[in-house]
Design a protein around this motif. Structure first.
Motif, PDB file in Angstrom:
ATOM      1  N   ALA A  78     -48.249  46.859 -29.473  1.00  0.00           N
ATOM      2  CA  ALA A  78     -47.774  45.780 -28.612  1.00  0.00           C
ATOM      3  C   ALA A  78     -48.796  45.434 -27.534  1.00  0.00           C
ATOM      4  O   ALA A  78     -48.850  44.305 -27.051  1.00  0.00           O
ATOM      5  CB  ALA A  78     -46.456  46.164 -27.972  1.00  0.00           C
ATOM      6  N   MET A  79     -49.620  46.392 -27.147  1.00  0.00           N
ATOM      7  CA  MET A  79     -50.607  46.146 -26.101  1.00  0.00           C
ATOM      8  C   MET A  79     -51.961  45.707 -26.651  1.00  0.00           C
ATOM      9  O   MET A  79     -52.886  45.473 -25.895  1.00  0.00           O
ATOM     10  CB  MET A  79     -50.802  47.425 -25.272  1.00  0.00           C
ATOM     11  CG  MET A  79     -49.587  47.796 -24.470  1.00  0.00           C
ATOM     12  SD  MET A  79     -49.897  49.130 -23.331  1.00  0.00           S
ATOM     13  CE  MET A  79     -50.227  50.492 -24.412  1.00  0.00           C
ATOM     14  N   MET A  80     -52.082  45.611 -27.972  1.00  0.00           N
ATOM     15  CA  MET A  80     -53.369  45.294 -28.577  1.00  0.00           C
ATOM     16  C   MET A  80     -53.375  43.865 -29.096  1.00  0.00           C
ATOM     17  O   MET A  80     -52.366  43.349 -29.551  1.00  0.00           O
ATOM     18  CB  MET A  80     -53.655  46.279 -29.707  1.00  0.00           C
ATOM     19  CG  MET A  80     -53.784  47.698 -29.221  1.00  0.00           C
ATOM     20  SD  MET A  80     -53.792  48.898 -30.536  1.00  0.00           S
ATOM     21  CE  MET A  80     -55.268  48.532 -31.363  1.00  0.00           C
ATOM     22  N   LEU A  81     -54.544  43.255 -29.065  1.00  0.00           N
ATOM     23  CA  LEU A  81     -54.711  41.920 -29.616  1.00  0.00           C
ATOM     24  C   LEU A  81     -54.770  41.996 -31.143  1.00  0.00           C
ATOM     25  O   LEU A  81     -55.170  43.015 -31.705  1.00  0.00           O
ATOM     26  CB  LEU A  81     -55.995  41.298 -29.084  1.00  0.00           C
ATOM     27  CG  LEU A  81     -56.027  41.025 -27.575  1.00  0.00           C
ATOM     28  CD1 LEU A  81     -57.422  40.583 -27.166  1.00  0.00           C
ATOM     29  CD2 LEU A  81     -55.012  39.991 -27.204  1.00  0.00           C
ATOM     30  N   PRO A  82     -54.384  40.933 -31.821  1.00  0.00           N
ATOM     31  CA  PRO A  82     -54.447  40.948 -33.289  1.00  0.00           C
ATOM     32  C   PRO A  82     -55.857  41.234 -33.820  1.00  0.00           C
ATOM     33  O   PRO A  82     -56.015  41.852 -34.873  1.00  0.00           O
ATOM     34  CB  PRO A  82     -53.995  39.543 -33.677  1.00  0.00           C
ATOM     35  CG  PRO A  82     -53.197  39.053 -32.530  1.00  0.00           C
ATOM     36  CD  PRO A  82     -53.767  39.716 -31.317  1.00  0.00           C
ATOM     37  N   GLU A  83     -56.879  40.800 -33.076  1.00  0.00           N
ATOM     38  CA  GLU A  83     -58.254  41.076 -33.509  1.00  0.00           C
ATOM     39  C   GLU A  83     -58.540  42.566 -33.491  1.00  0.00           C
ATOM     40  O   GLU A  83     -59.227  43.095 -34.366  1.00  0.00           O
ATOM     41  CB  GLU A  83     -59.253  40.355 -32.600  1.00  0.00           C
ATOM     42  CG  GLU A  83     -59.188  38.848 -32.664  1.00  0.00           C
ATOM     43  CD  GLU A  83     -58.132  38.267 -31.731  1.00  0.00           C
ATOM     44  OE1 GLU A  83     -57.617  38.986 -30.867  1.00  0.00           O
ATOM     45  OE2 GLU A  83     -57.826  37.075 -31.892  1.00  0.00           O
ATOM     46  N   HIS A  84     -57.996  43.247 -32.502  1.00  0.00           N
ATOM     47  CA  HIS A  84     -58.206  44.695 -32.431  1.00  0.00           C
ATOM     48  C   HIS A  84     -57.509  45.408 -33.579  1.00  0.00           C
ATOM     49  O   HIS A  84     -58.057  46.335 -34.177  1.00  0.00           O
ATOM     50  CB  HIS A  84     -57.684  45.249 -31.098  1.00  0.00           C
ATOM     51  CG  HIS A  84     -58.437  44.765 -29.913  1.00  0.00           C
ATOM     52  ND1 HIS A  84     -57.874  44.648 -28.686  1.00  0.00           N
ATOM     53  CD2 HIS A  84     -59.717  44.354 -29.767  1.00  0.00           C
ATOM     54  CE1 HIS A  84     -58.762  44.189 -27.816  1.00  0.00           C
ATOM     55  NE2 HIS A  84     -59.896  43.998 -28.466  1.00  0.00           N
ATOM     56  N   VAL A  85     -56.300  44.958 -33.886  1.00  0.00           N
ATOM     57  CA  VAL A  85     -55.547  45.568 -34.978  1.00  0.00           C
ATOM     58  C   VAL A  85     -56.289  45.383 -36.298  1.00  0.00           C
ATOM     59  O   VAL A  85     -56.423  46.325 -37.088  1.00  0.00           O
ATOM     60  CB  VAL A  85     -54.121  44.976 -35.053  1.00  0.00           C
ATOM     61  CG1 VAL A  85     -53.380  45.506 -36.261  1.00  0.00           C
ATOM     62  CG2 VAL A  85     -53.353  45.290 -33.783  1.00  0.00           C
TER      63      VAL A  85
END
Length: 122
Positions: A25-32
């Motif tokens: 929830a705290m991460m950006l989709p790019e990070h995921v």
């Protein structure tokens, strides 16, 4: 009251962690997506480095498999993973650099450059 030291006992087996869900929830989709790509790259197997003796052993085993029409297991390395095919070696085409392996369902053409190991099954 008793003078002994009282220590509470916690049952850690009932503790259920949410794992990565709580961090997503705290991460950006790019990070995921980068983490998923990194996970795939970690699982990749490095290409085995074969020397002259290994290639000679593979050639000898292929010759024996063709002559005896024996059931053969061929180990391939492709895109960071190992694949196994089993069947009877029908022919080796050095011009096209493929071998033809007949399994119970079809005739496969395997690239010689992807072959890592060949084993005759008794």
């Amino acid at each position: 009251m008793n003078d002994e030291f009282y220590e509470p006992v916690f049952d850690l087996s009932k503790l259920q962690d949410r794992g990565n869900k709580k961090w997503v929830a705290m991460m950006l989709p790019e990070h995921v997506s980068l983490l998923r790509e990194y996970g795939k790259e970690i699982k990749r197997e490095p290409i085995p480095e074969l020397d002259e003796w290994d290639y000679d052993a593979i050639q000898h085993t292929l010759d024996m498999a063709i002559k005896s029409k024996a059931d053969t297991k061929v180990k391939l390395w492709r895109d960071g993973a190992f694949f196994y095919n089993r069947g009877i070696v029908e022919s080796v085409d050095l011009r096209r650099r493929v071998i033809e392996l007949e399994d119970p369902f079809s005739l496969l053409q395997l690239k010689l450059d992807e072959i890592v190991d060949v084993t005759i099954i008794d």
